[in-house]
Design a protein around this motif. Sequence first.
Motif, PDB file in Angstrom:
ATOM      1  N   PHE A  54       0.825  -1.210   0.000  1.00  0.00           N
ATOM      2  CA  PHE A  54       0.000   0.000   0.000  1.00  0.00           C
ATOM      3  C   PHE A  54       0.855   1.255   0.000  1.00  0.00           C
ATOM      4  CE2 PHE A  54      -2.235   3.293   2.548  1.00  0.00           C
ATOM      5  CZ  PHE A  54      -3.241   3.572   1.633  1.00  0.00           C
ATOM      6  N   LEU A  55       1.910   1.277   0.812  1.00  0.00           N
ATOM      7  CA  LEU A  55       2.767   2.459   0.883  1.00  0.00           C
ATOM      8  C   LEU A  55       3.481   2.709  -0.444  1.00  0.00           C
ATOM      9  CD1 LEU A  55       4.256   1.980   4.467  1.00  0.00           C
ATOM     10  CD2 LEU A  55       2.532   3.650   3.751  1.00  0.00           C
ATOM     11  N   ASN A  56       3.759   1.661  -1.172  1.00  0.00           N
ATOM     12  CA  ASN A  56       4.363   1.835  -2.496  1.00  0.00           C
ATOM     13  C   ASN A  56       3.409   2.525  -3.465  1.00  0.00           C
ATOM     14  OD1 ASN A  56       6.875   0.644  -1.980  1.00  0.00           O
ATOM     15  ND2 ASN A  56       6.101  -1.407  -2.372  1.00  0.00           N
ATOM     16  N   LEU A  57       2.117   2.281  -3.293  1.00  0.00           N
ATOM     17  CA  LEU A  57       1.117   2.815  -4.210  1.00  0.00           C
ATOM     18  C   LEU A  57       0.612   4.203  -3.806  1.00  0.00           C
ATOM     19  CD1 LEU A  57      -1.021  -0.419  -4.743  1.00  0.00           C
ATOM     20  CD2 LEU A  57       0.646   0.567  -6.339  1.00  0.00           C
ATOM     21  N   VAL A  58       0.538   4.445  -2.506  1.00  0.00           N
ATOM     22  CA  VAL A  58      -0.168   5.633  -2.028  1.00  0.00           C
ATOM     23  C   VAL A  58       0.600   6.926  -2.277  1.00  0.00           C
ATOM     24  CG1 VAL A  58       0.742   5.677   0.352  1.00  0.00           C
ATOM     25  CG2 VAL A  58      -1.608   6.440  -0.110  1.00  0.00           C
ATOM     26  N   GLU A  59       1.874   6.826  -2.633  1.00  0.00           N
ATOM     27  CA  GLU A  59       2.620   8.040  -2.954  1.00  0.00           C
ATOM     28  C   GLU A  59       2.046   8.714  -4.202  1.00  0.00           C
ATOM     29  OE1 GLU A  59       7.255   9.549  -3.060  1.00  0.00           O
ATOM     30  OE2 GLU A  59       6.815   7.477  -3.590  1.00  0.00           O
ATOM     31  N   ASN A  60       1.388   7.923  -5.048  1.00  0.00           N
ATOM     32  CA  ASN A  60       0.697   8.448  -6.238  1.00  0.00           C
ATOM     33  C   ASN A  60      -0.752   7.976  -6.199  1.00  0.00           C
ATOM     34  OD1 ASN A  60       3.747   7.588  -7.525  1.00  0.00           O
ATOM     35  ND2 ASN A  60       3.068   9.700  -7.711  1.00  0.00           N
ATOM     36  N   PRO A  61      -1.555   8.546  -5.325  1.00  0.00           N
ATOM     37  CA  PRO A  61      -2.893   8.000  -5.064  1.00  0.00           C
ATOM     38  C   PRO A  61      -3.874   8.119  -6.216  1.00  0.00           C
ATOM     39  CG  PRO A  61      -2.605  10.098  -3.927  1.00  0.00           C
ATOM     40  CD  PRO A  61      -1.266   9.725  -4.480  1.00  0.00           C
ATOM     41  N   VAL A  62      -3.727   9.121  -7.065  1.00  0.00           N
ATOM     42  CA  VAL A  62      -4.642   9.249  -8.202  1.00  0.00           C
ATOM     43  C   VAL A  62      -4.337   8.173  -9.241  1.00  0.00           C
ATOM     44  CG1 VAL A  62      -5.472  10.725 -10.046  1.00  0.00           C
ATOM     45  CG2 VAL A  62      -4.963  11.729  -7.808  1.00  0.00           C
ATOM     46  N   ALA A  63      -3.090   8.059  -9.607  1.00  0.00           N
ATOM     47  CA  ALA A  63      -2.687   7.077 -10.614  1.00  0.00           C
ATOM     48  C   ALA A  63      -3.002   5.657 -10.173  1.00  0.00           C
ATOM     49  CB  ALA A  63      -1.200   7.210 -10.916  1.00  0.00           C
ATOM     50  N   ASN A  64      -2.958   5.420  -8.866  1.00  0.00           N
ATOM     51  CA  ASN A  64      -3.158   4.069  -8.350  1.00  0.00           C
ATOM     52  C   ASN A  64      -4.563   3.838  -7.781  1.00  0.00           C
ATOM     53  OD1 ASN A  64      -0.524   2.936  -8.909  1.00  0.00           O
ATOM     54  ND2 ASN A  64       0.259   4.343  -7.363  1.00  0.00           N
ATOM     55  N   HIS A  65      -5.490   4.735  -8.140  1.00  0.00           N
ATOM     56  CA  HIS A  65      -6.914   4.560  -7.848  1.00  0.00           C
ATOM     57  C   HIS A  65      -7.219   4.494  -6.348  1.00  0.00           C
ATOM     58  CE1 HIS A  65      -7.120   3.809 -12.136  1.00  0.00           C
ATOM     59  NE2 HIS A  65      -6.270   2.811 -12.008  1.00  0.00           N
ATOM     60  N   ILE A  66      -6.420   5.186  -5.569  1.00  0.00           N
ATOM     61  CA  ILE A  66      -6.686   5.321  -4.137  1.00  0.00           C
ATOM     62  C   ILE A  66      -7.491   6.592  -3.890  1.00  0.00           C
ATOM     63  CG2 ILE A  66      -5.587   5.695  -1.896  1.00  0.00           C
ATOM     64  CD1 ILE A  66      -3.260   3.907  -2.993  1.00  0.00           C
ATOM     65  N   LEU A  67      -7.108   7.665  -4.547  1.00  0.00           N
ATOM     66  CA  LEU A  67      -7.882   8.912  -4.571  1.00  0.00           C
ATOM     67  C   LEU A  67      -8.659   8.924  -5.887  1.00  0.00           C
ATOM     68  CD1 LEU A  67      -8.727  11.755  -3.772  1.00  0.00           C
ATOM     69  CD2 LEU A  67      -6.484  12.583  -4.547  1.00  0.00           C
ATOM     70  N   PRO A  68      -9.980   8.769  -5.814  1.00  0.00           N
ATOM     71  CA  PRO A  68     -10.764   8.662  -7.054  1.00  0.00           C
ATOM     72  C   PRO A  68     -10.616   9.880  -7.961  1.00  0.00           C
ATOM     73  CG  PRO A  68     -12.070   8.003  -5.149  1.00  0.00           C
ATOM     74  CD  PRO A  68     -10.806   8.604  -4.613  1.00  0.00           C
ATOM     75  N   ILE A  69     -10.496   9.630  -9.242  1.00  0.00           N
ATOM     76  CA  ILE A  69     -10.403  10.699 -10.232  1.00  0.00           C
ATOM     77  C   ILE A  69     -11.616  11.618 -10.156  1.00  0.00           C
ATOM     78  CG2 ILE A  69     -10.362  11.190 -12.716  1.00  0.00           C
ATOM     79  CD1 ILE A  69      -8.727   8.640 -13.069  1.00  0.00           C
ATOM     80  N   ALA A  70     -12.764  11.038  -9.782  1.00  0.00           N
ATOM     81  CA  ALA A  70     -14.010  11.801  -9.711  1.00  0.00           C
ATOM     82  C   ALA A  70     -13.941  12.953  -8.709  1.00  0.00           C
ATOM     83  CB  ALA A  70     -15.165  10.869  -9.356  1.00  0.00           C
ATOM     84  N   GLN A  71     -13.000  12.893  -7.775  1.00  0.00           N
ATOM     85  CA  GLN A  71     -12.853  13.990  -6.811  1.00  0.00           C
ATOM     86  C   GLN A  71     -12.302  15.256  -7.470  1.00  0.00           C
ATOM     87  OE1 GLN A  71     -13.710  14.224  -3.503  1.00  0.00           O
ATOM     88  NE2 GLN A  71     -14.723  12.230  -3.713  1.00  0.00           N
ATOM     89  N   GLY A  72     -11.717  15.098  -8.648  1.00  0.00           N
ATOM     90  CA  GLY A  72     -11.209  16.260  -9.369  1.00  0.00           C
ATOM     91  C   GLY A  72      -9.953  16.872  -8.774  1.00  0.00           C
ATOM     92  N   LEU A  73      -9.224  16.101  -7.976  1.00  0.00           N
ATOM     93  CA  LEU A  73      -8.003  16.608  -7.344  1.00  0.00           C
ATOM     94  C   LEU A  73      -6.783  16.136  -8.125  1.00  0.00           C
ATOM     95  CD1 LEU A  73      -8.933  15.971  -3.598  1.00  0.00           C
ATOM     96  CD2 LEU A  73      -8.983  18.140  -4.849  1.00  0.00           C
ATOM     97  N   PRO A  74      -5.736  16.950  -8.176  1.00  0.00           N
ATOM     98  CA  PRO A  74      -4.543  16.576  -8.953  1.00  0.00           C
ATOM     99  C   PRO A  74      -3.727  15.497  -8.244  1.00  0.00           C
ATOM    100  CG  PRO A  74      -4.163  18.636  -7.801  1.00  0.00           C
ATOM    101  CD  PRO A  74      -5.606  18.291  -7.559  1.00  0.00           C
ATOM    102  N   GLU A  75      -2.803  14.901  -9.024  1.00  0.00           N
ATOM    103  CA  GLU A  75      -1.881  13.938  -8.434  1.00  0.00           C
ATOM    104  C   GLU A  75      -1.034  14.621  -7.361  1.00  0.00           C
ATOM    105  OE1 GLU A  75      -1.311  11.148  -7.280  1.00  0.00           O
ATOM    106  OE2 GLU A  75      -1.120  10.015  -9.161  1.00  0.00           O
ATOM    107  N   ARG A  76      -0.601  13.822  -6.402  1.00  0.00           N
ATOM    108  CA  ARG A  76       0.135  14.353  -5.275  1.00  0.00           C
ATOM    109  C   ARG A  76       1.649  14.274  -5.494  1.00  0.00           C
ATOM    110  NH1 ARG A  76      -4.474  16.478  -4.265  1.00  0.00           N
ATOM    111  NH2 ARG A  76      -5.213  16.116  -2.147  1.00  0.00           N
ATOM    112  N   ASN A  77       2.374  15.154  -4.771  1.00  0.00           N
ATOM    113  CA  ASN A  77       3.836  15.130  -4.770  1.00  0.00           C
ATOM    114  C   ASN A  77       4.285  15.446  -3.347  1.00  0.00           C
ATOM    115  OD1 ASN A  77       6.535  15.093  -5.490  1.00  0.00           O
ATOM    116  ND2 ASN A  77       6.528  17.193  -6.261  1.00  0.00           N
ATOM    117  N   TYR A  78       4.233  14.445  -2.497  1.00  0.00           N
ATOM    118  CA  TYR A  78       4.484  14.651  -1.067  1.00  0.00           C
ATOM    119  C   TYR A  78       5.964  14.900  -0.800  1.00  0.00           C
ATOM    120  CZ  TYR A  78      -0.051  12.229  -0.752  1.00  0.00           C
ATOM    121  OH  TYR A  78      -1.355  11.836  -0.911  1.00  0.00           O
TER     122      TYR A  78
END
Length: 265
Positions: free
Chosen positions: A84-108
Amino acid sequence: MSNHTISIGIQKHGLNSQGFFSYSEPKNLIVFIHGFGGTSIGTWNNFPTYITSEEEFAKSDIIFYGYDTFKGQAGDHSGELFKFLNLVENPVANHILPIAQGLPERNYSGIILVAHSLGAILTRQALIFAINENKTWADKVTLALFAPAHHGANIINLAMQALPGLTGLLGIFAKLRYPILNDLDNTEEGIIHYIKERTHEFQNQNKGDCTKAKLVVYAKGDKVVRNIPYLNDIAPIVLAETSHVSVCKPKSGFIEPLDLLKSII
Protein backbone atom coordinates in the motif's frame (compact mmCIF):
# COMPACT_ATOMS: atom_id res chain seq x y z
CA MET A 1 -15.17 25.34 3.65
CA SER A 2 -13.55 22.13 4.91
CA ASN A 3 -9.84 21.59 4.31
CA HIS A 4 -10.42 17.98 3.30
CA THR A 5 -12.78 15.71 1.42
CA ILE A 6 -15.30 13.70 3.36
CA SER A 7 -14.16 10.21 4.27
CA ILE A 8 -13.33 8.21 1.15
CA GLY A 9 -13.30 4.45 1.44
CA ILE A 10 -10.09 2.96 0.08
CA GLN A 11 -10.97 -0.25 -1.69
CA LYS A 12 -8.67 -3.27 -2.03
CA HIS A 13 -6.16 -2.02 0.52
CA GLY A 14 -6.41 -3.28 4.07
CA LEU A 15 -9.78 -3.41 5.82
CA ASN A 16 -12.13 -0.42 5.85
CA SER A 17 -9.24 1.97 5.21
CA GLN A 18 -10.40 5.58 4.99
CA GLY A 19 -8.85 8.66 3.42
CA PHE A 20 -9.34 12.39 3.91
CA PHE A 21 -7.65 14.26 1.06
CA SER A 22 -6.64 17.91 1.15
CA TYR A 23 -8.26 20.36 -1.23
CA SER A 24 -4.97 22.29 -1.20
CA GLU A 25 -1.76 21.04 -2.74
CA PRO A 26 -0.64 18.71 0.06
CA LYS A 27 2.81 18.82 1.56
CA ASN A 28 2.48 15.70 3.67
CA LEU A 29 0.86 12.30 3.73
CA ILE A 30 -0.10 11.01 7.19
CA VAL A 31 -0.93 7.31 7.54
CA PHE A 32 -2.34 5.89 10.78
CA ILE A 33 -1.81 2.16 11.49
CA HIS A 34 -3.74 0.61 14.40
CA GLY A 35 -2.88 -2.33 16.65
CA PHE A 36 -4.37 -5.67 17.66
CA GLY A 37 -8.15 -5.63 17.90
CA GLY A 38 -8.28 -2.09 16.57
CA THR A 39 -9.97 -0.65 13.51
CA SER A 40 -8.97 1.96 10.95
CA ILE A 41 -10.99 4.72 12.64
CA GLY A 42 -12.05 3.35 16.03
CA THR A 43 -8.54 3.06 17.45
CA TRP A 44 -7.98 6.78 17.05
CA ASN A 45 -11.30 8.04 18.49
CA ASN A 46 -11.71 11.73 17.56
CA PHE A 47 -8.49 12.04 15.57
CA PRO A 48 -10.32 12.15 12.19
CA THR A 49 -12.59 15.00 13.34
CA TYR A 50 -9.84 17.01 15.00
CA ILE A 51 -7.11 16.53 12.42
CA THR A 52 -9.28 17.50 9.45
CA SER A 53 -10.37 20.72 11.14
CA GLU A 54 -6.96 21.93 12.34
CA GLU A 55 -5.16 24.43 10.13
CA GLU A 56 -1.79 22.78 10.79
CA PHE A 57 -2.99 19.74 8.84
CA ALA A 58 -4.72 21.64 6.01
CA LYS A 59 -1.97 20.68 3.57
CA SER A 60 -1.80 17.02 4.59
CA ASP A 61 -3.57 14.02 3.12
CA ILE A 62 -4.68 11.73 5.93
CA ILE A 63 -5.28 8.01 5.70
CA PHE A 64 -6.47 5.65 8.41
CA TYR A 65 -5.25 2.23 7.31
CA GLY A 66 -7.13 -0.82 8.57
CA TYR A 67 -6.39 -4.54 8.58
CA ASP A 68 -7.98 -7.65 10.09
CA THR A 69 -5.88 -8.47 13.14
CA PHE A 70 -7.86 -11.66 13.74
CA LYS A 71 -6.63 -13.22 10.50
CA GLY A 72 -3.05 -13.72 9.40
CA GLN A 73 0.32 -13.02 10.95
CA ALA A 74 2.26 -9.80 11.44
CA GLY A 75 4.42 -10.69 8.45
CA ASP A 76 1.34 -10.97 6.22
CA HIS A 77 -0.02 -7.59 7.27
CA SER A 78 3.35 -5.84 7.03
CA GLY A 79 3.72 -7.11 3.47
CA GLU A 80 0.31 -5.72 2.56
CA LEU A 81 1.08 -2.42 4.29
CA PHE A 82 4.34 -2.17 2.32
CA LYS A 83 2.45 -2.75 -0.93
CA PHE A 84 0.00 0.00 0.00
CA LEU A 85 2.77 2.46 0.88
CA ASN A 86 4.36 1.84 -2.50
CA LEU A 87 1.12 2.82 -4.21
CA VAL A 88 -0.17 5.63 -2.03
CA GLU A 89 2.62 8.04 -2.95
CA ASN A 90 0.70 8.45 -6.24
CA PRO A 91 -2.89 8.00 -5.06
CA VAL A 92 -4.64 9.25 -8.20
CA ALA A 93 -2.69 7.08 -10.61
CA ASN A 94 -3.16 4.07 -8.35
CA HIS A 95 -6.91 4.56 -7.85
CA ILE A 96 -6.69 5.32 -4.14
CA LEU A 97 -7.88 8.91 -4.57
CA PRO A 98 -10.76 8.66 -7.05
CA ILE A 99 -10.40 10.70 -10.23
CA ALA A 100 -14.01 11.80 -9.71
CA GLN A 101 -12.85 13.99 -6.81
CA GLY A 102 -11.21 16.26 -9.37
CA LEU A 103 -8.00 16.61 -7.34
CA PRO A 104 -4.54 16.58 -8.95
CA GLU A 105 -1.88 13.94 -8.43
CA ARG A 106 0.14 14.35 -5.27
CA ASN A 107 3.84 15.13 -4.77
CA TYR A 108 4.48 14.65 -1.07
CA SER A 109 7.60 16.07 0.55
CA GLY A 110 6.94 14.20 3.80
CA ILE A 111 5.28 10.95 4.87
CA ILE A 112 4.36 10.56 8.52
CA LEU A 113 3.58 7.03 9.68
CA VAL A 114 1.65 6.99 12.96
CA ALA A 115 1.39 3.56 14.57
CA HIS A 116 -0.21 2.21 17.73
CA SER A 117 0.89 -0.94 19.57
CA LEU A 118 1.14 -3.87 17.10
CA GLY A 119 1.03 -1.30 14.30
CA ALA A 120 4.61 -0.35 15.24
CA ILE A 121 5.79 -3.87 14.35
CA LEU A 122 4.02 -3.82 10.98
CA THR A 123 5.36 -0.36 10.20
CA ARG A 124 8.94 -1.17 11.14
CA GLN A 125 8.86 -4.31 8.99
CA ALA A 126 7.43 -2.34 6.06
CA LEU A 127 10.30 0.13 6.41
CA ILE A 128 12.81 -2.73 6.30
CA PHE A 129 11.25 -3.88 3.04
CA ALA A 130 11.49 -0.32 1.72
CA ILE A 131 15.17 0.06 2.61
CA ASN A 132 16.00 -3.36 1.17
CA GLU A 133 14.38 -2.37 -2.12
CA ASN A 134 15.78 1.18 -2.16
CA LYS A 135 12.35 2.80 -2.21
CA THR A 136 12.80 6.55 -2.44
CA TRP A 137 9.69 7.24 -0.37
CA ALA A 138 11.46 5.83 2.69
CA ASP A 139 13.69 8.92 2.72
CA LYS A 140 10.58 11.05 3.29
CA VAL A 141 9.31 9.08 6.30
CA THR A 142 8.89 10.39 9.83
CA LEU A 143 7.91 7.70 12.32
CA ALA A 144 5.53 8.41 15.23
CA LEU A 145 4.63 5.69 17.74
CA PHE A 146 1.98 5.42 20.45
CA ALA A 147 2.44 2.62 23.01
CA PRO A 148 4.60 0.66 20.57
CA ALA A 149 4.76 -3.12 20.92
CA HIS A 150 8.15 -3.41 19.21
CA HIS A 151 9.61 -5.02 22.36
CA GLY A 152 6.73 -7.48 22.59
CA ALA A 153 3.68 -7.42 24.81
CA ASN A 154 1.89 -9.05 27.70
CA ILE A 155 -0.28 -11.06 25.37
CA ILE A 156 -3.00 -12.01 27.82
CA ASN A 157 -3.45 -8.40 28.97
CA LEU A 158 -3.49 -7.24 25.34
CA ALA A 159 -6.11 -9.79 24.37
CA MET A 160 -8.25 -8.88 27.38
CA GLN A 161 -8.09 -5.14 26.57
CA ALA A 162 -8.70 -5.62 22.85
CA LEU A 163 -11.49 -8.15 23.37
CA PRO A 164 -13.62 -6.92 26.29
CA GLY A 165 -15.22 -9.73 28.27
CA LEU A 166 -12.28 -12.11 28.11
CA THR A 167 -11.01 -13.58 31.34
CA GLY A 168 -7.36 -14.49 31.83
CA LEU A 169 -8.04 -18.11 30.94
CA LEU A 170 -9.83 -17.14 27.73
CA GLY A 171 -6.93 -14.81 27.02
CA ILE A 172 -4.67 -17.86 26.81
CA PHE A 173 -7.04 -19.45 24.31
CA ALA A 174 -7.04 -16.20 22.30
CA LYS A 175 -3.34 -16.70 21.70
CA LEU A 176 -4.10 -20.10 20.21
CA ARG A 177 -6.92 -18.77 18.06
CA TYR A 178 -5.21 -15.66 16.72
CA PRO A 179 -1.71 -16.44 15.38
CA ILE A 180 -0.74 -12.78 15.26
CA LEU A 181 -0.58 -12.71 19.05
CA ASN A 182 2.33 -15.14 18.90
CA ASP A 183 4.24 -12.51 16.93
CA LEU A 184 4.23 -10.41 20.09
CA ASP A 185 6.44 -12.96 21.86
CA ASN A 186 9.97 -11.55 21.79
CA THR A 187 11.87 -14.73 20.93
CA GLU A 188 15.01 -15.19 18.84
CA GLU A 189 12.96 -16.91 16.13
CA GLY A 190 10.25 -14.26 16.06
CA ILE A 191 9.56 -11.24 13.90
CA ILE A 192 10.28 -8.75 16.71
CA HIS A 193 13.85 -10.03 17.10
CA TYR A 194 14.36 -10.05 13.32
CA ILE A 195 13.10 -6.48 12.94
CA LYS A 196 15.33 -5.14 15.69
CA GLU A 197 18.41 -6.90 14.30
CA ARG A 198 17.84 -5.61 10.77
CA THR A 199 16.98 -2.11 11.99
CA HIS A 200 20.16 -2.04 14.06
CA GLU A 201 22.19 -3.07 11.00
CA PHE A 202 20.66 -0.34 8.86
CA GLN A 203 21.21 2.33 11.47
CA ASN A 204 24.86 1.31 11.87
CA GLN A 205 25.23 1.66 8.10
CA ASN A 206 23.56 5.12 8.17
CA LYS A 207 20.78 3.73 5.97
CA GLY A 208 17.88 3.70 8.38
CA ASP A 209 17.02 7.28 9.35
CA CYS A 210 13.35 6.53 8.67
CA THR A 211 13.49 3.82 11.36
CA LYS A 212 14.41 6.32 14.08
CA ALA A 213 11.10 7.39 15.59
CA LYS A 214 10.77 11.16 15.96
CA LEU A 215 7.81 10.83 18.33
CA VAL A 216 7.33 8.08 20.92
CA VAL A 217 4.45 8.25 23.39
CA TYR A 218 4.09 5.97 26.41
CA ALA A 219 1.08 5.43 28.62
CA LYS A 220 2.39 5.71 32.17
CA GLY A 221 2.21 2.29 33.79
CA ASP A 222 1.14 0.57 30.56
CA LYS A 223 0.09 -2.98 31.44
CA VAL A 224 0.48 -4.35 27.91
CA VAL A 225 3.78 -3.25 26.35
CA ARG A 226 7.27 -2.73 27.73
CA ASN A 227 8.20 0.94 27.94
CA ILE A 228 11.86 0.48 27.03
CA PRO A 229 13.91 2.71 24.69
CA TYR A 230 14.36 1.30 21.17
CA LEU A 231 17.73 1.73 19.47
CA ASN A 232 18.05 5.36 18.30
CA ASP A 233 14.47 6.50 18.79
CA ILE A 234 13.88 9.90 20.35
CA ALA A 235 13.28 10.01 24.11
CA PRO A 236 9.66 9.14 24.94
CA ILE A 237 6.90 11.41 26.14
CA VAL A 238 4.95 9.82 28.97
CA LEU A 239 1.25 10.60 29.37
CA ALA A 240 -0.17 10.08 32.85
CA GLU A 241 -3.71 8.85 33.48
CA THR A 242 -3.81 7.00 30.18
CA SER A 243 -3.84 3.31 29.31
CA HIS A 244 -2.44 1.26 26.46
CA VAL A 245 -5.75 1.73 24.66
CA SER A 246 -6.53 5.37 25.48
CA VAL A 247 -3.07 6.94 24.98
CA CYS A 248 -3.72 7.56 21.26
CA LYS A 249 -7.34 8.69 21.57
CA PRO A 250 -7.78 12.47 21.74
CA LYS A 251 -11.04 13.74 23.18
CA SER A 252 -12.45 16.82 24.87
CA GLY A 253 -10.06 17.65 27.70
CA PHE A 254 -7.34 15.37 26.33
CA ILE A 255 -5.83 16.73 23.12
CA GLU A 256 -2.20 15.83 23.82
CA PRO A 257 -2.06 13.14 21.10
CA LEU A 258 -3.12 15.73 18.52
CA ASP A 259 -0.72 18.39 19.80
CA LEU A 260 2.18 15.93 19.84
CA LEU A 261 1.53 15.00 16.23
CA LYS A 262 1.48 18.69 15.31
CA SER A 263 4.95 19.04 16.78
CA ILE A 264 6.52 16.81 14.11
CA ILE A 265 4.59 18.10 11.06
